[in-house]
Each structure stands twice: as structure tokens, then as C-alpha cells.
Scaffold this active site. Sequence first.
Site: not given
Lengths: 383, 383
Positions: A146, A168, A179, A259, A378, A383
Site C-alpha cells: 500500500t 507489507k 495494516t 511511513e 497521514n 484510511s
Amino acid sequence: MSVTAAKGFTAAGIAAGIKENGNPDLALVVNTGPRRAAAGVFTSNRVKAAPVLWSEQVLRGGALSAVILNSGGANACTGPKGFQDTHATAEKVAEVLGLGAGEVAVASTGLIGLLLPMDKLLPGVEKAAEALSEHGGEKAAIAIKTTDTVHKTAVVTRNGWTVGGMAKGAGMLAPGLATMLVVLTTDADLDSEALDKALRAATKVTFDRVDSDGCMSTNDTVLLLASGASEVTPEYAEFAEAVRTVCDDLGQQLIRDAEGASKDIKVEVVNAASEDDAVEVGRSIARNNLLKCAIHGEDPNWGRVLSAIGTTRAAFEPDRLNVAINGVWVCKDGGVGEDRDKVDMRYREVHIVADLAAGSETATIWTNDLTADYVHENSAYSS
Amino acid sequence: MSVTAAKGFTAAGIAAGIKENGNPDLALVVNTGPRRAAAGVFTSNRVKAAPVLWSEQVLRGGALSAVILNSGGANACTGPKGFQDTHATAEKVAEVLGLGAGEVAVASTGLIGLLLPMDKLLPGVEKAAEALSEHGGEKAAIAIKTTDTVHKTAVVTRNGWTVGGMAKGAGMLAPGLATMLVVLTTDADLDSEALDKALRAATKVTFDRVDSDGCMSTNDTVLLLASGASEVTPEYAEFAEAVRTVCDDLGQQLIRDAEGASKDIKVEVVNAASEDDAVEVGRSIARNNLLKCAIHGEDPNWGRVLSAIGTTRAAFEPDRLNVAINGVWVCKDGGVGEDRDKVDMRYREVHIVADLAAGSETATIWTNDLTADYVHENSAYSS
């Protein structure tokens, strides 16, 4: 390599059109046997995505013939329709491969609260089945990405048998930033009880101790499938060590790709009265936003480490705490230690040692710094 | 107004030279009586600064004649010398004002792990004592600022008596972003037991529910002093309400001045099975970094609210959860609700309602968004 490093597995990764940008978004992993033993560990979040509810149920039988994974949609908080969609996906895989749906695990990742585009996903299953290959592991690993900047795989080979896998995510099992999906495969000849024991032991000290941002996903899934194709049954301890090594490797890759992070922080708690104390203290330090900002600013701010320790229930005396940052004991006996200017923080990896002086147990938690890039990524990514 | 709004108090705020930039850094509040009743609530962090250890001890007697507060240094993690410095500060106040040191509370805020410059602080005590005035409340409030952009005061007057106070900080009591120091004064004629009961009841639903960044300070202190100068003894309930109102007002000012924040987020948990459940869920939502980033990006990301609820032990069924953001029920029965595009998030205040559908209890937690400015401020500011 990845999930097809071990004998007895095929895999595929294709673009089904779930992601609007046309990137690969559907992965299929098939155990061609002779054995179909399997085990799974799932998010401890009580709000679980439909595929987690499905796969938990399927795993009760201790057997899996296939795993279908999609990126581009988490199928979480999608109600009865979401669960029907997961079920329909498993049925489609079963139909195409000539299996029962109860042998098919499903995993999803992406936005929460959106239904999957089944008109694209179901034809994608056929396309993925056609693409299955003994060399398909890399493509499968790519299709589950993702916000990952790289795909993540790991393999260890022992005496005649192999454990391999793909992951992932930019986080962790419990808790997890975004996730985390992991599929591990092995050609060792073991039953589901041995797999379950080895997988739980491994995740407890690897993925469970990777805590990028303290947030736990609704979709985290780790599966381990055994084909028995090597015809070797290793000693349990040797097998468990191999699974742990692969999980540790993948966990490190997750942290390094977190991230927006600019630092990977190893929080090592030593001399704790119990392992639980060590984990609690490590997690408290790893989740302290003020400390994570300080590390981002290359500031060896041991006061924030002590503040974080102080919020736990662990056994310690405040005036016996010691803290080292990158090898310099900046805090001794709860107060000022060596000169903080000696701490070199120019590199990506930062090593914090918190000495509780209360026993002999230890635990290591990995986390990342808190950066403006994390905020940007973010606040933009829904999400 | 501030701490000198109530009769029977004098205060001063001066620059003692503790802060290198020459800003005011020392505040003194004196209860001139006739009564000297007092109560205090302190950080629940187990790593406590020297002034917290001192003041907790002093408060056991239920009486205070004076409070000395410094900014520019937390005197935390400073070992036995730090405690000696706090003691010496109280002794100096006692000497100058003709009191016993056991009647003097001490509070400090600023960098952790540095000794206070006692050669500046002790002469500063004399200077502050000379500056004491019945109109000194504002100056005292200004002298306790650290990263605060404004000084914070609040006053309520009832039938013949008053509760007033001052606060510094950009956070909360427990937990707390940066240190929170609060001094409240009243001229109501009450004993220390009534003060203690009212103060604990008030802080529990105000400062304890202001959770800007989940981090708890080593120095948080809230004191309430009563002079009895109004010669009025209010009903307990009326007094408790007044204390709660002042605490609520100051708590709101802390949130609105939180470091780097662009949004003030009111997390209201309703229909919980217990108040503890409501607080646990509210805190979990308020501490979710992913949600805090989403709010910063004006993204009504209810999936992250559900993820946060799912990590708690509170009573709820995932498929009965409802979430409203700024009045729009974006999540109904654990799934997609009203159109998220209807949510207007342009304004500074954001209101999240989490309906657990499990009872009738409620709690409200205040927090802030997570911003790049927060990261910048806290990666540069060494504390």
C-alpha cells in the site's frame, strides 16, 4: 523467492483494477502439498475486518490450501455486505482451484469503510489463478503493497527445508501502523500444532515488538503454511528458530520502511524484574511522542525516557534508573550521567538502553521517530 | 485577577535570571489568612521532580502559607542536590516571609536534568517578596510561562466569595504535555478536607481529561489555597462547582494553547456501560496518532476512531458502534453512515461523538491534532 522459496507453493501477483492507479493489487498463494497444515495470528483489535473474521474461522481447522490477498481496500467496518464479499472471494478462489472455500484464507488492506469493487476482484481471482507460478513469490509480495516504498521478503534455508515469506505494512501486528499482512511458507513436514506454536512464539518477540506509532490495525494477519514437500520433519526448536529469524527479518524491513520516519529506534530494556515489565517499559518509551520528536531532532533527551518509564507499573526505583543513548550513559542513578554532547545521533539507527536495575530480564521494542513527513503522509492518506 | 482575585492573597512575578532570555521566571503567591488551609494534586508519574516530592510532603499537613514557582528549569532527575535546592528555596521563602519552610510549597517547570541556578533563584525570592501585591496575580501568571503563548487565568465569584487561579502548560495533569502548574486560591472559609475533596473531584473531570499528546510530566502540580478572608463558608456542592468551573476554564485554555496544534478536538463518548469505559475509550481515541493526523488534514476518518475503540477493554459490540464528526453520523452500526462529504472541518474546534450503545454513561476528553509544528517545536525544544 518470498513465499515460493519453499517447495510445494505457487503464487501470483496481478493488477485486478481494485487500485485506481492500476498498480498490482491482488496476490494469490497456493499450497500444492502434499500437506496443507497452517496456522495464523491476527490483530487483537476488537474491531476486526471481515477477512480477519473469515480467516480466523477457517484457521480453526488447522489447514489452508490457498491465501488470497488484496490491497486497495481493507474491507473493514463494512457490515454484513463486507463479510459476504470476503466469503464470495474465498468461494471464487475455491471454484477456480477446485478446493473448498473453507481451505481459503482472505486478507485485505487499504481504506477502512469502503466496500471492495467485487466486479473487479472476482475476475481478478481468475487472472491470478492463471498466473500462478513457482516463481511468483516476488510478484505476490509486490501486489500487497500500500504505502510501502519497497516490497518485503525473507528466506532462510536449513538442512533440506526452507521457511520463506512476504510482508507489507509500515508497522506491526499489535499494535500496527497501517495494516501488516504476512504470509510465511515452509516445505518442512509439520502439523498445524507445531506451526501454531512456532508462529506464536515468533510473532511475540518480533512483530509484536515492532511499534512504529502505537496504532493497531483492524486487518493485521500473519499466516504460516506448510506443504511438507521437503519430506523433512525438523526438530521443533530448529524450526521455531527459523520462523523467528524470518519474522525478525521482515519486522526489521517494516520498521525501515515506516511511513515518514527518518530514524529507526531500538529500545532495549535491561535488568527488568520480569519480561512483561521490560515489554511494558519498552512500549511506553517507544510510544512517547515527545521523545520521538526529540530523536527526530537528534536530541539525546533522556529526561523524556525517564518520564515515559515513570508512567508504567514496572518494578524500579527512580533513583536507580540508567539510560544510554548510542552507547553514552547520559542518565545514571536517575540523574545526570555522562556528557550528552558525546552522543552521536547522525545515523538512521538510534539505540536506547533503559536499565531498570530491578532484575535480569530484557526485551527490545523497535519504533520510529515522529516526523513532519509522518504527519503529512497521514493527514493526506485517508484510511 | 488570577490568584489575587480572592481576598487574603498577595502575589508577585519577577525575572530572577533563571531564564537566559531575561523573561519573568519566578512567581510567589502568599496566603495572608486568616486561614491557611490547602490541598494539592500531583503528577501520577513515578519519576517525580524534587519540588513535587517536597510539596506532596508539605501538603500532608493540609496547610500552606506560600507557594514559590519557577519556570526555566524543572529540577527533575537532579538527584539529592535537586531536592536540597528545593528545600533551600522553601527555607528562603520562609525566612523572608517569617514562616516555617513546612508551610511553603515549591513548583518548577522547564528542562529536565539540569540543576537550578540557585545563585539567581535565592536572590530572586527576596525580590519577589518585595514585589508582593494584592494586584500581583497577572504578573505571577506571566512568570510561570514556558512555551505558553499566553498566560492563563480564571475567576468565578459567587455569593460573597471567590475562586481564582492561574495555569501554565500546554497540556494536562495526568498525562501531560509539558508540565502543567496550577495555583487556585479562594477566600471561602473551608478546611483542608473540603478543599481536597473539591479539588480531586474537579481535576478528575477537567485537567485529567485534557490529553494533548498522551505524555505525562514529572512536575504537574495543582494547588488550592483558602484564606477564609470572605468569612463565608459555602455549601460544599456550590464550592465544588465553582472549583470545577475554574479548572474547566483553565483546562480549555491549556488545550487552545497546546504546542503546535491547529485543532482542538472534543472527544465525547456516550452510552458507555460505565464512566471508566467512557474515559478509557475517549483517551484511546484522543491518543491515536493516525486519527490526530487525519483531523489535522480535515479528513473525517471514522475508521481510525473505530480502530482506536477496538483497542480498549470497554463493553461494546463492533457492529453497534456509531460515530459522529461535527454533527454528521459518518459511522452507523459499525459501518458506513451518512456521507462524509457533509462534514465541515474548517473550524478550529472538532467534535467527535463515539456512541458505544452499551449503557448510559458519558465522558469527554479534550485533545489536539498532530501537526508538523508539534514535531518541529518538540524536536527543537530540549526538555
